[in-house]
Design a protein around this motif. Structure first.
Motif, PDB file in Angstrom:
ATOM      1  N   LEU A   1     -71.352  -0.282 -16.450  1.00  0.00           N
ATOM      2  CA  LEU A   1     -69.709  -0.883 -17.106  1.00  0.00           C
ATOM      3  C   LEU A   1     -69.877  -2.220 -18.355  1.00  0.00           C
ATOM      4  O   LEU A   1     -70.124  -3.031 -17.478  1.00  0.00           O
ATOM      5  CB  LEU A   1     -68.676  -0.749 -15.950  1.00  0.00           C
ATOM      6  N   THR A   2     -69.578  -1.822 -19.402  1.00  0.00           N
ATOM      7  CA  THR A   2     -69.356  -3.306 -20.324  1.00  0.00           C
ATOM      8  C   THR A   2     -68.419  -3.849 -19.543  1.00  0.00           C
ATOM      9  O   THR A   2     -67.171  -3.052 -19.051  1.00  0.00           O
ATOM     10  CB  THR A   2     -69.224  -2.580 -21.383  1.00  0.00           C
ATOM     11  N   GLY A   3     -68.507  -5.558 -19.504  1.00  0.00           N
ATOM     12  CA  GLY A   3     -67.737  -5.796 -19.408  1.00  0.00           C
ATOM     13  C   GLY A   3     -68.297  -6.781 -17.384  1.00  0.00           C
ATOM     14  O   GLY A   3     -67.021  -7.595 -17.253  1.00  0.00           O
ATOM     15  N   CYS A   4     -69.373  -5.851 -16.586  1.00  0.00           N
ATOM     16  CA  CYS A   4     -69.401  -6.387 -15.048  1.00  0.00           C
ATOM     17  C   CYS A   4     -70.354  -7.122 -15.396  1.00  0.00           C
ATOM     18  O   CYS A   4     -71.943  -6.545 -15.506  1.00  0.00           O
ATOM     19  CB  CYS A   4     -69.698  -5.197 -14.226  1.00  0.00           C
TER      20      CYS A   4
ATOM     21  N   THR B   1     -75.752  -8.184 -25.072  1.00  0.00           N
ATOM     22  CA  THR B   1     -74.292  -8.059 -24.132  1.00  0.00           C
ATOM     23  C   THR B   1     -73.935  -9.083 -24.396  1.00  0.00           C
ATOM     24  O   THR B   1     -73.641  -9.885 -24.624  1.00  0.00           O
ATOM     25  CB  THR B   1     -75.031  -7.620 -22.752  1.00  0.00           C
TER      26      THR B   1
ATOM     27  N   PHE C   1     -70.131 -10.726 -22.557  1.00  0.00           N
ATOM     28  CA  PHE C   1     -68.987 -10.831 -21.355  1.00  0.00           C
ATOM     29  C   PHE C   1     -67.792 -11.280 -21.997  1.00  0.00           C
ATOM     30  O   PHE C   1     -68.103 -12.339 -22.528  1.00  0.00           O
ATOM     31  CB  PHE C   1     -70.009 -10.900 -20.132  1.00  0.00           C
TER      32      PHE C   1
ATOM     33  N   ASN D   1     -62.465 -15.158 -27.031  1.00  0.00           N
ATOM     34  CA  ASN D   1     -62.431 -13.736 -27.166  1.00  0.00           C
ATOM     35  C   ASN D   1     -61.376 -13.774 -28.677  1.00  0.00           C
ATOM     36  O   ASN D   1     -60.100 -14.564 -27.753  1.00  0.00           O
ATOM     37  CB  ASN D   1     -61.917 -13.630 -25.711  1.00  0.00           C
TER      38      ASN D   1
ATOM     39  N   ALA E   1     -61.898  -3.072 -14.305  1.00  0.00           N
ATOM     40  CA  ALA E   1     -62.743  -3.023 -15.323  1.00  0.00           C
ATOM     41  C   ALA E   1     -62.152  -3.457 -16.412  1.00  0.00           C
ATOM     42  O   ALA E   1     -62.605  -4.712 -17.451  1.00  0.00           O
ATOM     43  CB  ALA E   1     -63.237  -0.960 -15.733  1.00  0.00           C
ATOM     44  N   LEU E   2     -60.971  -2.723 -16.689  1.00  0.00           N
ATOM     45  CA  LEU E   2     -60.267  -3.204 -17.770  1.00  0.00           C
ATOM     46  C   LEU E   2     -60.236  -4.848 -17.987  1.00  0.00           C
ATOM     47  O   LEU E   2     -59.912  -5.418 -19.350  1.00  0.00           O
ATOM     48  CB  LEU E   2     -58.883  -2.537 -18.484  1.00  0.00           C
TER      49      LEU E   2
ATOM     50  N   GLN F   1     -62.174  -7.128 -16.745  1.00  0.00           N
ATOM     51  CA  GLN F   1     -63.322  -7.655 -17.222  1.00  0.00           C
ATOM     52  C   GLN F   1     -63.591  -7.865 -18.271  1.00  0.00           C
ATOM     53  O   GLN F   1     -63.974  -8.417 -19.330  1.00  0.00           O
ATOM     54  CB  GLN F   1     -64.502  -7.895 -15.964  1.00  0.00           C
ATOM     55  N   GLN F   2     -63.648  -6.610 -19.082  1.00  0.00           N
ATOM     56  CA  GLN F   2     -63.951  -6.280 -20.025  1.00  0.00           C
ATOM     57  C   GLN F   2     -62.961  -6.685 -21.376  1.00  0.00           C
ATOM     58  O   GLN F   2     -63.254  -7.289 -22.114  1.00  0.00           O
ATOM     59  CB  GLN F   2     -63.492  -4.233 -20.879  1.00  0.00           C
TER      60      GLN F   2
END
Lengths: 481, 251, 174, 726
Positions: free
Chosen positions: D24-27, D52, D54, D82, D534-535, D537-538
Motif C-alpha cells: 500500500l502506498t503510504g506504508c 516512492t 512517504f 506535504n 492506510a489513509l 499514512q497516505q
C-alpha cells in the motif's frame, strides 16, 4: 630612423678623435674580421663559470618544486589552493598569462618591426629578443593551462571534433586566443630558427664533440650558397612583415578576453591597442634587462652590446611609456566620462580600494619613473638605471594586469556579490617557478645557441661606413638589398 | 533537437520574448527565510564547503538571497530580500564565451544549459554572467558517508574543476514533460515546480510556462510591478521580480 | 657528383670574387656552373650575377590559400556539423569568423614559408658536400663545375683575380 | 559518487525493503504489517528510476509540518512539504529541507552505547538495554522523564506509563518554548480570555499588524504557517495589502519585512502597548477604558525611545484599520514584567475588538487526540525539577528529544545536577551534550525512520494530528524509544505491562488514533481501523476540513480591568541590553546539519559561526571593528564572540543568535561559535518564564580577530575596504 639621427658630439678639435669616438660608440662602425667575431661568440657560449651552474641548479630546483611540484599538487587537489573565488573567478594565473604574453611581444617587435624599418641598432640582440618571445610564450602557456579547472581535458580546446562531430566554439574569445597564441608561438619559433641556421652552421664549423653533432643536426647541411641565402632572405622578409599583424592580433585578442565580456571596466574599445602597447612596455623593458644581463655576465659581449644599444632601447622605452600613458588615459577618460554607475564604482575602487596602492604604483612605475629617468641620455646609458627602470616597468605592467583582472573582477553589477578578501595562493610559487623556468631556459640557451647573430652583425658592418661632409664625419648606411 | 531555425544575423535572432519556462518572484512576499536555498541544495546535490571556504566566496549554493541596506540608524531599512539564481537569459552572455560549448542554449526548453562533462573550467562564463550566479567547484568537497545516500539520482554529482549553476530543476521539467507526453497532453500550469518554488513558504516564487498566457507566471511577469534584473543589458532574462507592495490581484 | 670536376676557389673579399666571376664568364663558364658560397649573405648584384630563383613566395601564397580554406572550414563548416545556439548569436557569426580566418591564414602561410625554405634548400641534408669551414669565417667561395680541360686555365684566372686558394673540391661530411 | 554501495549491499538493502514493507502506498519499508504478495509485480520502490513518496511529519521543530519524503530504492532523497497538511500546505522551511542531513549524518549514534558519563563508550545490545530500562520502571518513584516538544505519541505513551506505574509525569522542555515564552502567553490568555491556551493570531486576514517582537517569519511557534499568513496578508482580500509594523530592539528578518521597524527599548513594550491603547481609544471612542486610562504616553515614548509622533501614527493606523491585530513576541514577554506586557498586548487586542474575528486572536482548535494544551516547562518548573535532581530524589533520568545541557540556561545548573542523578539514560539519535553525559545512549530512530504523530497546536484553524511513518528502513542499529519502553514495560510486568498492552509502537499509535475512526468532518472518512490507518499514512495525518478555532469570550470586562505596567527592571550590570534570538536557520537543534551551517543567516548572511550584532556607532565607541572578538560578560557567564557591525540595532543593545556553541553534537556543530544561553540569569516573570531578554552585559575588546564567513560582500554591502573620497 629618428633614433639613428641623434646628435653626435660636434666640433671636435681633432677629427680623428671624433672618428675614434664613432667607432667606439657604434658596433656597426667597429668591424672585426668575421673569424674573430665567430671566435668571440663561440667563446661566450663555452666559457662557463661554476657560478652559472649554481644559479642554474637553484633555478632548476625552483622550477621543479615551485612550478611543476606545485602544479601537480594543484591538479591532484583542485583549484581551491589558489586565491580564486566568486567573483574573482580569474586572477593571478591570467595576470601572469597576460604578463608573459606581454613579455613575449618584445622579441618580435624588436626583431621584426625594427627589421622592417631597418633600425640598425637591433642587429646584435635580435636573437636574444626572439628567444625571449619563445620562452615567455612557454611560460604563458603554462599559466593558462594551470588556470583551467580540468587541465587534463585541455585538448578539448583544440580544433578537433569529438565523436559526435562537435567542434570547438569559435564564438568564444578564448578560442580566438587559442588560435592566435598557437599561431604566434609557432611562427615566432620558426622566425627564431630561420636566421639561426647560418649561425648554427658557423658553430658547427668550429666545434667538436657533442656540440659538433648537435650543431650539425640543427644546421641541416647549410653551406651558405646563394640560393640558400636567397630563400632565407625572402622568408625572413615575409616573416618580418607577416608576424607583425600576428603579434598585434595576439595581444589584441588577449585584450578581447576582457573587452568582449560585458563587465564594467572591461568592456572598452580601446583595450586592443592599450594591451599591445602595454605588452611592448613590459617586453621592451624586459629586452633591456636581458641585454644588460648578457652584456655584463657573458664573455665577449661587451664588444657586441654597447651603450648605443642601451641608449636606443631607453628611447624606445620612453616612447612606449608615453604611448602607454596615452592609451591608459584614453581608456580612463572615456570610462570616467561615461558615468555608468558600475564603472564609476570600479574606477573608484581602483584608486580607493585595498589595491589602491597598486594602482598608484602602476602609474608611478609605468609613467613617472620612465619619464623622469629616460629623457636623460647619460641615465639611460647607465646600465644600472636602465635595468632598474626596466624592472620597475615590468612591476608596473604586472600591476596593470593585476588591476585589470582580479581587482576589476571584484566589482560587478550585483553589489551583494562584490569582492571578498583576496588572498594569494599557489599562484605565487607557480609564478616564481615560471620566472625561474624562463631564466633557466635562457641560461641553457645561452650555452647552446649563439646569442648574437654574427652574420647579421657582419652584414650590418659591411653596409656601414663613415663619410665626411666637409670636416664632419657622418655615419652612413648602404642599402644592400 | 527539434529542428532549430538557424538565424543568419544577430539582429534576426530573437527567441520568443517570453521564452518557455519562467519564474516570477514577489519580493514583497519573500521573507528571506532561505528555504529555497536549502531546498535547491538538497535537490541538486550541491556540496557544502565549510566555514573557511564559504567565507572566502566559495559557497556553492545555486541560489542566494540578497539584501542591501539603505540609510542609517534609526532610519535604516533593509532592501527587500531578493533571491537571485540563474536568470536563464534568452541571450545569455555566458554562452558564447565558452570555448568548448559547455554552456549552451536549449532550443527546446529555451533554457541555459551547463554541460558538466564538457566543461574544462575556464570560468569565462562566470566572469561574463552579469548576475554572478555561477559557482565553480574549486575542490572535490568532502561529503562523508553516509551523506551521499541522499544524492538525487536525477542530478549529476559534479567533480572539481567544473562550473555549475541553477538549472530551473530541469530534471523535474523533463519528468513532468514525459508524464504529460505519455498522457498525450501538454504540461499544465502548476504541474512542475523547481525545488525553490516548491518549498517557498510565502509562495513568493512562482514557476511555470511563459508561453501560456493564462499561466500564473505569465500573468505575474506582465504585472506592472514586474521588473527584470539588469534589464538594460538586453540579456532577456526569464525571471521577473515583482517590486513594491503586492496588490494581491494575481495571488 | 663524382663525374664532375669541381673546383673550389676561396676569396677573402667581395671585390676579388666579383672579378673572378667576370673572369669565369670571360672563360666561357656559364653562371649556372658556378655556385657562390658565403658566410654572409652576398647578393647576386654584388657579384654581378643573375637573380636566384626562389619558390618561397609561392609556398607562402599557397599556404595562405590553404590556411584561408581551413579557416573557412573551421569558421563556417564546423558549426553546421552540430548546430548549437549560444547567447542568441547566429550559428556562424561574422566578426568572430574573421578572427579565425585571419589566424588560420597567417598560421599556415608562415608554416608554408618556413617549409618553403626547407624544400627549396633541400633541408635537412646531411650528405657530404663541397664545403670548407673557412666560409663561415667570412670567406667567399666559388664552386665551379670545371670542364676537365680548363682546370689549369681557371685555376690561374682565379689566382689572378685574388683567390686565396684554388683546389679540387672534395665532398665532405659537414 | 563517493558512496561505495556494492551490488550485494544493494540487493540486500532492496530485499530488506521489500520484505518488511507493505505494498500500500503510504506504508513504509519499516512497516511491520506486511501484506505479502508474490513478486509477479515488483513493489514500486524496487523499480529502477521510480521514486516512492512517504508522507510523514517534520521533526525539526514541534510545529507539525507535513513532509513528503521522496525515496528511491530504500534511500531518502528529498524532503518536501506535504501539500495536504493544513499547517504547511506543501511548504517547508530551510530546517525541514535539511532534515535528511540529520538522518544521513556521519555522526549519529549508531548502536546502543554504555558509557561512564561520556567516557569509554562501549557497544551494548538491545536486550541489555531493555532490562536496564525495565529495572528503572520497577522503581517508579525515583524515575523521571525529560522530553522534548516532539514527538507527541511518545509523550502520550510516557504519560500513560508514568500514570500507570506511579512515576511523576514527564516534563517537556525545548529552547524554542523558552524563546517563545509560551507559558507567559498562556497565563496572559488565562487572565484576559479566561483560558490558558495557546493562541492563534490570524495574520492572514488582518490588515494592520503590530508585532511586539514576534519573529513569526523565523522560529515563532509555527513559522511556515505564519509565513503563509503573512503572505496572504500582503496580498490581502480584494487586493488590499496588509500593513506590518514591528517593534523590537533589533531588525530581525520579520522586522525587515515590516513596513516600519521601530527599535523600542527592551522591556518597554508593555508601556507602549498601553499607550497605544490609550491613544487608539481616545481617537476612536473619545476616551480610554479603565485598562488604558492610566497609561502614561510620555513615559512610554521616553522608555521605549519611540517618538511620540510615531506612537500617535501607530494609533492612527490602528484606528483606520478594519482588522487590526497586535502580537506579543517571545523576547517581549521574556522580561521581568513579561506577564504584564502580555496581558497589556492581549487586552489591546480586546480593545481592538478582534478576538474571534477574522484577522484577530483565537484560541487554537481543540486537538482531536487530546484537548489539553501541553506546553513546555517554564524556567521555574525546570528549576524545580533541577532542584529535585540535586536532592538526589531522581535515581534514573530518561531524556528524549531534548538537549537540556545545551538548551537550558547554564545558570540553572542542569549539568551539575545531572551528576547527582544515579543513572542517566538518553534516547538521543545524536551524540549531543546531554547524551555525552549519560550512562546509556539508547538511540531512537531518526524522525524520518520513525512512526508517530504530532498534535498540531497552532498554525492552522483546522483541528489536526500530523502522522509520521518511516520513509526508509532504519539506517543504524537504532530502536524506536516507544518500542524500547513497551518492551521494558512488558519485561517489568505489573502495572506497566497492564497499562501498555501493545505489541509495539505501531499498535500503540493505532490505539490512540482509533478514536478518529469514523470521526465526522475529517479530510477523509474511514469505517474501520485498517482503512483509516492506510489513509492516515497516505495523507500524513488526520484533520478536519473546517476551521474550529476557539472564540475567546466577549471582552468587555477585559478592557475594564486595570492594567499595571511598568518598565522592566533589567538583571545584572553593564551598559548593554543583551538580546538573544534563536537563529532562524539553526534554531535549537540545526547545528549538526552541514547545509544548515552553510545556509546564510537571513539578516547578516553569516555562515558556520556565532556573532554579536553591535550598532556601528556603538562599535566605534568601543573601538571594535567587524571580525574583532569581544568578551560578553553577564553576572552568570562570559562568552567570546566575533563582532558584526549591524546597522539596524539599538545602540544600547547587542544581539547574539542562539543555536551554535555546541561542545558535542557531531563534527559540524562541535566547538563552533558560542552559546548565549550561558549568559542567561535566573530572573523569571510572573508566569515563571525566564526573563532572558532583560539581561545587561558588559563588553570588552580582546584584541583578537576571528573573521566571520559571510555570503555578502562587505565591500558591496557596506563599502568596507573602499575609502569615501572619490
Amino acid at each position: 630612423m629618428a633614433i639613428s639621427a641623434n646628435a653626435l658630439p660636434h666640433a671636435h678639435a681633432d677629427e680623428h678623435d671624433h672618428e675614434a669616438y664613432l667607432r667606439k660608440e657604434h658596433l656597426m662602425l667597429d668591424p672585426k674580421p668575421r673569424g674573430e667575431m665567430n671566435a668571440l661568440v663561440m667563446e661566450s657560449m663555452t666559457t662557463t663559470s661554476w657560478k652559472f651552474w649554481v644559479i642554474a641548479a637553484v633555478m632548476a630546483a625552483i622550477v621543479a618544486i615551485g612550478l611543476f611540484g606545485a602544479w601537480g599538487y594543484m591538479i591532484a587537489n583542485g583549484l581551491y589552493l589558489t586565491g580564486k573565488n566568486r567573483p574573482g573567478y580569474w586572477s593571478l594565473f591570467l595576470v601572469h598569462t597576460v604578463f608573459w604574453i606581454g613579455i613575449s611581444h618584445a622579441g618580435t617587435f624588436v626583431s621584426a618591426l625594427l627589421r622592417v624599418f631597418k633600425a640598425e641598432f637591433r642587429r646584435p640582440f635580435t636573437r636574444a629578443a626572439e628567444l625571449m618571445t619563445t620562452f615567455a610564450l612557454a611560460q604563458a602557456g603554462i599559466q593558462i593551462f594551470a588556470h583551467m579547472g580540468r587541465v587534463w581535458l585541455a585538448y578539448w580546446m583544440f580544433p578537433i571534433p569529438n565523436q559526435r562531430l562537435l567542434w570547438t566554439n569559435f564564438h568564444s574569445p578564448l578560442m580566438w586566443d587559442f588560435l592566435a597564441i598557437n599561431t604566434y608561438l609557432l611562427s615566432s619559433t620558426m622566425y627564431l630558427f630561420l636566421p639561426l641556421i647560418p649561425d648554427l652552421a658557423m658553430a658547427r664549423d668550429r666545434s667538436t664533440g657533442w656540440r659538433k653533432s648537435l650543431y650539425r643536426i640543427l644546421a641541416m647541411g647549410f653551406r651558405g650558397t646563394e640560393a640558400e641565402w636567397t630563400h632565407l632572405r625572402i622568408a625572413l622578409n615575409i616573416f618580418a612583415f607577416a608576424i607583425l599583424p600576428v603579434m598585434f592580433s595576439v595581444h589584441t585578442i588577449v585584450s578581447w578576453d576582457f573587452a568582449a565580456a560585458m563587465r564594467p571596466g572591461w568592456s572598452s574599445t580601446i583595450f586592443g591597442p592599450y594591451f599591445v602597447v602595454g605588452a611592448l612596455q613590459s617586453g621592451v623593458s624586459a629586452v633591456a634587462m636581458v641585454v644588460i644581463t648578457i652584456r655584463y655576465t657573458m664573455k665577449n659581449m661587451d664588444y657586441f652590446i654597447r651603450k648605443e644599444h642601451f641608449d636606443a632601447l631607453g628611447k624606445l622605452m620612453l616612447i612606449i611609456s608615453m604611448s602607454w600613458a596615452y592609451f591608459f588615459f584614453n581608456d580612463y577618460m572615456v570610462q570616467w566620462y561615461g558615468g555608468d554607475k558600475w564603472t564609476d564604482a570600479l574606477l573608484h575602487f581602483h584608486e580607493a580600494g585595498p589595491a589602491g596602492w597598486i594602482w598608484f604604483m602602476m602609474l608611478i612605475t609605468n609613467i613617472a619613473i620612465p619619464w623622469l629617468v629616460l629623457w636623460n641620455k647619460n641615465w639611460r646609458r647607465n646600465p644600472v638605471m636602465l635595468f632598474t627602470v626596466g624592472l620597475l616597468a615590468n612591476v608596473g605592467m604586472w600591476a596593470e594586469r593585476f588591476i585589470i583582472v582580479p581587482v576589476s573582477l571584484e566589482i560587478n553589477r550585483m553589489p551583494f556579490m562584490w569582492g571578498q578578501t583576496f588572498k594569494p595562493g599557489i599562484e605565487v610559487p607557480m609564478f616564481i617557478g615560471t620566472v625561474a623556468f624562463f631564466i633557466l631556459l635562457y641560461m641553457l640557451a645561452s650555452r647552446l645557441i649563439p646569442l648574437v647573430p654574427v652574420w647579421e652583425v657582419q652584414e650590418g658592418q659591411m653596409a656601414h661606413s663613415i663619410r665626411k661632409y666637409g670636416k664632419e664625419p657622418v655615419v652612413s648606411v648602404a642599402d644592400l638589398e | 533537437m527539434a529542428n532549430p531555425k538557424i538565424p543568419e544575423f544577430k539582429a534576426d535572432w530573437k527567441e520568443g520574448e517570453e521564452g518557455r519556462w519562467g519564474m516570477a518572484i514577489d519580493m514583497d512576499l519573500c521573507t528571506g527565510c532561505q528555504a529555497c536555498v536549502a531546498a535547491c541544495s538538497m535537490e541538486n546535490n550541491v556540496p557544502f564547503v565549510g566555514e573557511e571556504m564559504s567565507g572566502y566566496g566559495r559557497q556553492m549554493a545555486w541560489l542566494r538571497v540578497e539584501r542591501l541596506w539603505e540609510g542609517e540608524y534609526p532610519e535604516v531599512k533593509m532592501t527587500p530580500f531578493q533571491p537571485v539564481m540563474c536568470q536563464q537569459c534568452g541571450s545569455a552572455p555566458c554562452e558564447p564565451v565558452c570555448p568548448v560549448f559547455a554552456t549552451v542554449h536549449s532550443q527546446v526548453e529555451q533554457l541555459n544549459l551547463q554541460v558538466y562533462n564538457r566543461c574544462v573550467g575556464t570560468r569565462y562564463c562566470a566572469n561574463n554572467c552579469p548576475y554572478v550566479v555561477r559557482v565553480f567547484n574549486w575542490a572535490d568537497y568532502d561529503r562523508p558517508e553516509p551523506l551521499p545516500n541522499q544524492f538525487n539520482p536525477d542530478v549529476t554529482v559534479r567533480r572539481r574543476g567544473v562550473m555549475e549553476k541553477c538549472t530551473f530543476c530541469i530534471q523535474r521539467i523533463h519528468k513532468a514533460e514525459d508524464q504529460a507526453k505519455s498522457e498525450g497532453r501538454e504540461v499544465v500550469d502548476g504541474e512542475v515546480a523547481p525545488a525553490c518554488a516548491q518549498a517557498c513558504p510565502a509562495d513568493a516564487i512562482v514557476f511555470g510556462r511563459m508561453d501560456d498566457p493564462e499561466s500564473r507566471v505569465s500573468k505575474l511577469s506582465k504585472d506592472g510591478r514586474a521588473v527584470h534584473l539588469l534589464e538594460e543589458l538586453g540579456t532577456n532574462p526569464r525571471v521577473a521580480y515583482l517590486k513594491g507592495g503586492s496588490n494581491g490581484n494575481l495571488g | 657528383m663524382t663525374d664532375k670536376n669541381l673546383l673550389l676557389a676561396i676569396f677573402e673579399d667581395i671585390d676579388p670574387a666579383a672579378h673572378a666571376v667576370d673572369a669565369l664568364r670571360g672563360l666561357g663558364i656559364h653562371d649556372e656552373q658556378v655556385t657562390v658560397i658565403s658566410g654572409t649573405p652576398i647578393t647576386e648584384a654584388m657579384l654581378g650575377r643573375k637573380h636566384q630563383w626562389s619558390n618561397v613566395t609561392r609556398f607562402s601564397l599557397g599556404g595562405a590559400i590553404i590556411g584561408f580554406a581551413s579557416g573557412c572550414f573551421l569558421a563556417f563548416a564546423t558549426p553546421n556539423m552540430y548546430p548549437i545556439i549560444v547567447g542568441g548569436q547566429p550559428l556562424v557569426p561574422v566578426p568572430p569568423s574573421i578572427v579565425v580566418l585571419f589566424e588560420m591564414t597567417m598560421l599556415v602561410m608562415l608554416i608554408s614559408t618556413f617549409l618553403g625554405v626547407f624544400l627549396d634548400s633541400r633541408y635537412p641534408s646531411y650528405t657530404p658536400k663541397e664545403y670548407v669551414p673557412e666560409i663561415s669565417d667570412g670567406r667567399i667561395a666559388l664552386l665551379l663545375d670545371c670542364p676537365g680541360d680548363m682546370e689549369a686555365t681557371i685555376t690561374k684566372a682565379m689566382t689572378e683575380a685574388g683567390a686565396e686558394s684554388v683546389k679540387r673540391a672534395e665532398a665532405q661530411v659537414i | 559518487m563517493t558512496n561505495k554501495l556494492s551490488r550485494r549491499d544493494f540487493l540486500k538493502l532492496a530485499s530488506l525493503g521489500a520484505a518488511t514493507s507493505a505494498v500500500l502506498t503510504g506504508c513504509g519499508p519499516a512497516s511491520r504489517y506486511v501484506t505479502r504478495e508474490p513478486y509477479t509485480k515488483m513493489p514500486e520502490y524496487n523499480y529502477n528510476g521510480q521514486s516512492t513518496y512517504f508522507a510523514t511529519t517534520c521533526r525539526e521543530c514541534a510545529a507539525g509540518c507535513g513532509l513528503v519524503v521522496r525515496t528511491m530504492q530504500g534511500r531518502a532523497l528529498k524532503a518536501e512539504g506535504n501539500k495536504h497538511n493544513p499547517v504547511n500546505l506543501g511548504k517547508t522551511c530551510a530546517r525541514g529541507q535539511a532534515t535528511l542531513h540529520g538522518m544521513y549524518n556521519p555522526d549519529r549514534v549508531q548502536s546502543p552505547l554504555k558509557q561512564a558519563r561520556g567516557n569509554n563508550p562501549t557497544d551494548t545490545d538491545w536486550d541489555t538495554a531493555i532490562s536496564i530500562v525495565a529495572e528503572a520502571l520497577n522503581n517508579p518513584a525515583d524515575t523521571a522523564f525529560l522530553m522534548g516538544l516532539a514527538p507527541d505519541h511518545l509523550f502520550d505513551l510516557v504519560t500513560d506509563l508514568c500514570k500507570a506505574i506511579g512515576a511523576p509525569a514527564p516534563i517537556r522542555y525545548g529552547a524554542l518554548g523558552m524563546f517563545e515564552a509560551r507559558a507567559t502567553l498562556g497565563e496572559a490568555s488565562r487572565a484576559v480570555f479566561a483560558r490558558p491556551d495557546m493562541l492563534f493570531f490570524d495574520i492572514a486576514n488582518a490588515d494592520t499588524v503590530i508585532s511586539f517582537g514576534a519573529n513569526f517569519l523565523e522560529t515563532w511557534v509555527s513559522p511556515v504557517a505564519y509565513t503563509r499568513g503573512y503572505s496572504q496578508m500582503r496580498r490581502g482580500p480584494g487586493g488590499k495589502r496588509g500593513r506590518l509594523i514591528q517593534i523590537e530592539p533589533r531588525l530581525s528578518q520579520t522586522a525587515a519585512k515590516a513596513d516600519e521597524w521601530l527599535p523600542g527599548a527592551p522591556g518597554s513594550e508593555g508601556l507602549v502597548a498601553v499607550a497605544l491603547g490609550k491613544l487608539y481609544a481616545e481617537k476612536k471612542f473619545g476616551s480610554a477604558p479603565t485598562a488604558f486610562e492610566a497609561a502614561d504616553i510620555n513615559l512610554a515614548a521616553e522608555a521605549s525611545g519611540i517618538p511620540l509622533e510615531k506612537l500617535e501614527h501607530l494609533a492612527d493606523l490602528l484606528a483606520e484599520a478594519e482588522h487590526p491585530l497586535v502580537i506579543p513576541g517571545g523576547a517581549t514577554l521574556a522580561q521581568e514584567n513579561g506577564l504584564e506586557t502580555a496581558k497589556a498586548i492581549l487586552t489591546l487586542n480586546a480593545l481592538l475588538d478582534n478576538p474571534g474575528k477574522p484577522g484577530g486572536v483565537y484560541f487554537t482548535p481543540a486537538n482531536p487526540l487530546s484537548n489539553k494544551y501541553q506546553r513546555a516547562a517554564t524556567a521555574n518548573e525546570m528549576a524545580e525539577f533541577i532542584g529535585k535532581m540535586n536532592s538526589g530524589a531522581i535515581k534514573t533520568l530518561f531524556v528524549h528529544g531534548v538537549n537540556p545541557v545545551f538548551e537550558l540556561p547554564k545558570s540553572l545548573g542542569f549539568e551539575a545536577a545531572l551528576a547527582k542523578v544515579g543513572q542517566v539514560i538518553s534516547f538521543a539519535t545524536f551524540p549531543d551534550e546531554t547524551a555525552m553525559l549519560a550512562d546509556y545512549i539508547l538511540p531512537d530512530h531518526h524522525g524520518l525512520e520513525s512512526w508517530g504523530y504530532q498534535r498540531v497546536v497552532t498554525g492552522t484553524g483546522q483541528s489536526m494530528v500530523s502522522g509520521a511513518q518511516p520513509s526508509v528502513a532504519p539506517f543504524y542499529n537504532t530502536r524506536a524509544t516507544a518500542d524500547v519502553l513497551l518492551a521494558a514495560a512488558t519485561k517489568a510486568g505489573g502495572k506497566a505491562a497492564a497499562a501498555l498492552p501493545f505489541k509495539d509502537e505501531v499498535e500503540f499509535i493505532q490505539d490512540k488514533v482509533s478514536v478518529l475512526v469514523g470521526a465526522e468532518g475529517g479530510f477523509y472518512n474511514a469505517a474501520d481501523l485498517p482503512a483509516f490507518w492506510a489513509l492516515f499514512q497516505q495523507f500524513g495525518g488526520w484533520w478536519k476540513n473546517d476551521s474550529s478555532l476557539g472564540v475567546p469570550p466577549q471582552t468587555a470586562n477585559a478592557i475594564s480591568k486595570e492594567l499595571k505596567v511598568s518598565a522592566a527592571k533589567p538583571e545584572g550590570e553593564g551598559e548593554f541590553h543583551l538580546f538573544v534570538y534563536p537563529s532562524p536557520i539553526l534554531a535549537e537543534a540545526g547545528a549538526n546539519k552541514p547545509w544548515l551551517q552553510e545556509t546564510p543567516d537571513p539578516t547578516t548572511t553569516v555562515m558556520w559561526n556565532s556573532w554579536i550584532e553591535i550598532n556601528p556607532v556603538t562599535a566605534e565607541e568601543l573601538g571594535v571593528e567587524d571580525d574583532d572578538v569581544v568578551t560578553v560578560e553577564s553576572a552568570f557567564g562570559v562568552v567570546e564572540v566575533t563582532v558584526y557591525k549591524y546597522p539596524a540595532i539599538r545602540p544600547d543593545v547587542v544581539a547574539i543568535p542562539f543555536g551554535q556553541g555546541h561542545t558535542a553534537y557531531g563534527r559540524y556543530a562541535e566547538n563552533r561559535g558560542v552559546n548565549p544561553a550561558n549568559l542567561f540569569g535566573t530572573t523569571t516573570n510572573g508566569a515563571g518564564d525566564l526573563a532572558f531578554a532583560g539581561m545587561k552585559v558588559k563588553i570588552q575588546k580582546t584584541g583578537k580577530k576571528r573573521p566571520l564567513s559571510r555570503l555578502e560582500s562587505k565591500l558591496g554591502v557596506y563599502g568596507i575596504g573602499m575609502s569615501e573620497e572619490h
